[in-house]
Design a protein around this motif. Structure first.
Motif, short mmCIF file in Angstrom:
data_model
loop_
_atom_site.label_atom_id
_atom_site.label_comp_id
_atom_site.label_asym_id
_atom_site.label_seq_id
_atom_site.Cartn_x
_atom_site.Cartn_y
_atom_site.Cartn_z
N ALA A 307 0.83 -1.20 0.00
CA ALA A 307 0.00 0.00 0.00
C ALA A 307 0.87 1.26 0.00
CB ALA A 307 -0.94 -0.01 1.21
N HIS A 308 1.90 1.27 0.83
CA HIS A 308 2.81 2.42 0.86
C HIS A 308 3.51 2.59 -0.48
CE1 HIS A 308 3.66 4.11 5.06
NE2 HIS A 308 2.50 3.46 5.14
N SER A 309 3.97 1.49 -1.06
CA SER A 309 4.65 1.55 -2.34
C SER A 309 3.74 2.10 -3.43
CB SER A 309 5.16 0.15 -2.72
OG SER A 309 5.78 0.16 -3.99
N ASP A 310 2.50 1.63 -3.46
CA ASP A 310 1.55 2.10 -4.47
C ASP A 310 1.24 3.59 -4.28
OD1 ASP A 310 1.50 -0.43 -5.50
OD2 ASP A 310 -0.48 -0.96 -4.73
N LEU A 311 1.12 4.02 -3.03
CA LEU A 311 0.85 5.43 -2.76
C LEU A 311 2.00 6.30 -3.25
CD1 LEU A 311 -0.78 7.71 -1.41
CD2 LEU A 311 0.37 7.15 0.74
N GLU A 312 3.22 5.91 -2.91
CA GLU A 312 4.38 6.71 -3.31
C GLU A 312 4.57 6.75 -4.82
OE1 GLU A 312 8.02 6.89 -0.71
OE2 GLU A 312 7.18 4.97 -0.05
N ASN A 313 4.22 5.67 -5.49
CA ASN A 313 4.38 5.59 -6.94
C ASN A 313 3.16 6.08 -7.70
OD1 ASN A 313 7.09 4.37 -7.36
ND2 ASN A 313 6.24 2.75 -6.08
N ARG A 314 2.24 6.72 -6.96
CA ARG A 314 1.06 7.36 -7.55
C ARG A 314 0.21 6.38 -8.36
NH1 ARG A 314 3.47 13.36 -9.23
NH2 ARG A 314 4.51 13.73 -7.25
N LYS A 315 0.12 5.16 -7.85
CA LYS A 315 -0.69 4.14 -8.51
C LYS A 315 -2.13 4.12 -8.01
CE LYS A 315 3.13 0.95 -9.52
NZ LYS A 315 3.67 -0.43 -9.30
N THR A 316 -2.42 4.92 -7.00
CA THR A 316 -3.75 4.91 -6.41
C THR A 316 -4.44 6.25 -6.61
OG1 THR A 316 -2.95 5.67 -4.25
CG2 THR A 316 -2.98 3.29 -4.63
N THR A 317 -5.74 6.24 -6.47
CA THR A 317 -6.53 7.47 -6.43
C THR A 317 -7.42 7.40 -5.20
OG1 THR A 317 -8.28 6.50 -7.79
CG2 THR A 317 -6.56 7.73 -8.94
N GLY A 318 -7.86 8.56 -4.73
CA GLY A 318 -8.71 8.55 -3.56
C GLY A 318 -7.95 8.11 -2.32
N SER A 319 -8.67 7.50 -1.39
CA SER A 319 -8.12 7.12 -0.09
C SER A 319 -7.73 5.66 -0.05
CB SER A 319 -9.15 7.40 1.02
OG SER A 319 -9.51 8.77 1.05
N ILE A 320 -6.75 5.34 0.81
CA ILE A 320 -6.30 3.97 1.01
C ILE A 320 -6.58 3.56 2.44
CG2 ILE A 320 -4.33 2.40 0.96
CD1 ILE A 320 -2.94 4.33 -0.92
N VAL A 321 -7.15 2.35 2.61
CA VAL A 321 -7.35 1.83 3.96
C VAL A 321 -6.77 0.42 4.05
CG1 VAL A 321 -9.42 3.20 4.44
CG2 VAL A 321 -9.66 0.91 3.47
N LEU A 322 -6.33 0.09 5.26
CA LEU A 322 -5.90 -1.27 5.58
C LEU A 322 -7.01 -1.95 6.37
CD1 LEU A 322 -2.29 -0.41 6.85
CD2 LEU A 322 -2.93 -1.28 4.58
N ILE A 323 -7.30 -3.20 6.02
CA ILE A 323 -8.37 -3.96 6.68
C ILE A 323 -7.74 -5.08 7.51
CG2 ILE A 323 -10.50 -5.25 6.37
CD1 ILE A 323 -10.69 -2.36 5.39
N PRO A 324 -7.83 -5.02 8.83
CA PRO A 324 -7.20 -6.05 9.67
C PRO A 324 -7.71 -7.46 9.42
CG PRO A 324 -7.76 -4.13 10.98
CD PRO A 324 -8.41 -3.94 9.63
N SER A 325 -8.97 -7.61 9.06
CA SER A 325 -9.56 -8.94 8.95
C SER A 325 -9.16 -9.67 7.68
CB SER A 325 -11.09 -8.85 9.02
OG SER A 325 -11.60 -8.04 7.96
N LYS A 326 -8.52 -8.97 6.71
CA LYS A 326 -8.19 -9.60 5.44
C LYS A 326 -6.81 -10.24 5.50
CE LYS A 326 -11.09 -7.12 2.17
NZ LYS A 326 -11.14 -6.41 0.89
#
Length: 326
Positions: A307-326
């Motif tokens: 998730a951090h890598s994708d955020l830094e490399n601008r691969k995402t849009t909008g918000s990012i969340v981590l889901i503990p149950s997954k």
């Protein structure tokens, strides 16, 4: 023991590891929350890289400053929530990337029943930031023209929607055509793909040479000079990030056009609980009314590195969340 992401030394995303931690029980004025979703913010990246020494905890620590979940235990003298409540928090303490966490009860707010906790986790930090940007450090309204960099990001998506609803003309910059489509959907009247055209020239063309009332810049070094060039005389320059590095601000920058310069920190705008509750209510109310649509990208907690890598490399849009149950 609960699972948590731990940062053992500053550096690349791979410095984060999933580990077991002993949490304990809440003390006076504290609650224990079982996280449903955990928001990721660029501030987490700055801290991971060691760019905010003195602001972030010493390593090793559990990153994260945004989450929503269910209260599973309360300490003595807690009156703001009870076991079973769905609540959210944004800011300090830094400890969110975990299955459970202990928080000061004064820093959590109730999540309305109509709002999915995952949406709350994706929007509380970013929404409070957007609220400060468009309602406090510069009060956006009809007749204003704004420039917003990274318009398709987590904060940008919300801020552009909000500014549009307040009656402003919104100019957004993005890196790709795909993000340009989203920025249009999120309220930008004009979208500039900065890799394809000079954003300063385009802004001045859009505004007939007048410039914008306010420029919102979270990119930093790469865009700072250009952003200032876009601001009209006696306009506002709002700097709230340094994704490309820290910008060098000089006396000359501000005196040239008598620009008002500010670096807003939403935590300072919500130090008092009454301010935190009021601002959170405005964010959640706008989500309920459909003024703000929250775009959510979900990753399992165990994939925080990706998730951090994708955020830094601008691969995402909008918000990012981590889901503990997954």
């Amino acid at each position: 023991m609960v699972k948590a992401i731990r940062l053992y030394e500053h550096g690349a995303p791979e410095m984060m590891k999933l580990d077991d931690v002993e949490l304990g029980e809440p003390k006076t004025g504290e609650i224990k929350m079982k996280n449903i979703a955990i928001g990721i913010n660029y501030l987490d990246v700055y801290m991971r890289k060691g760019l905010l020494i003195g602001y972030s905890p010493p390593v090793p620590y559990t990153p994260g400053m945004e989450a929503a979940g269910v209260v599973i235990a309360v300490g003595p003298e807690v009156t703001t929530c009870k076991v079973g409540d769905i609540v959210a928090y944004a800011g300090f303490p830094v400890c969110a990337y975990a299955e459970e966490q202990i928080l000061p009860a004064e820093r959590v707010v109730q999540v309305p029943p109509s709002i999915d906790p995952i949406v709350a986790a994706a929007s509380i930090f970013k929404g409070l930031t957007a609220e400060v940007l468009v309602r406090r450090c510069f009060k956006v309204g009809p007749g204003h023209t704004i420039l917003y960099h990274a318009a398709a990001g987590g904060v940008g998506s919300l801020a552009c929607q909000w500014a549009n609803a307040l009656g402003a003309t919104v100019i957004g910059t993005v890196s790709t055509k795909e993000k340009a489509v989203q920025a249009k959907e999120d309220g930008c009247h004009h979208v500039i793909i900065y890799k394809e055209e000079n954003f300063v020239d385009r802004v001045m063309e859009i505004t007939s040479g007048k410039g914008v009332d306010v420029a919102y810049d979270s990119i930093g070094k790469d865009t700072f000079e250009g952003s200032l060039a876009c601001v009209k005389s006696r306009g506002y320059m709002v700097s709230f990030g340094m994704a490309s590095g820290e910008a060098e601000l000089t006396y000359r920058h501000l005196t040239y056009k008598s620009v008002f310069f500010t670096i807003p920190q939403f935590l300072l705008y919500t130090e008092e609980r009454s301010d935190l509750v009021a601002a959170s209510h405005e964010v959640f109310s706008n989500i309920e009314k459909g003024v703000l649509r929250v775009r959510v990208n979900q990753y399992p907690l165990s994939q925080a590195v990706q998730a951090h890598s994708d955020l830094e490399n601008r691969k995402t849009t909008g918000s990012i969340v981590l889901i503990p149950s997954k």
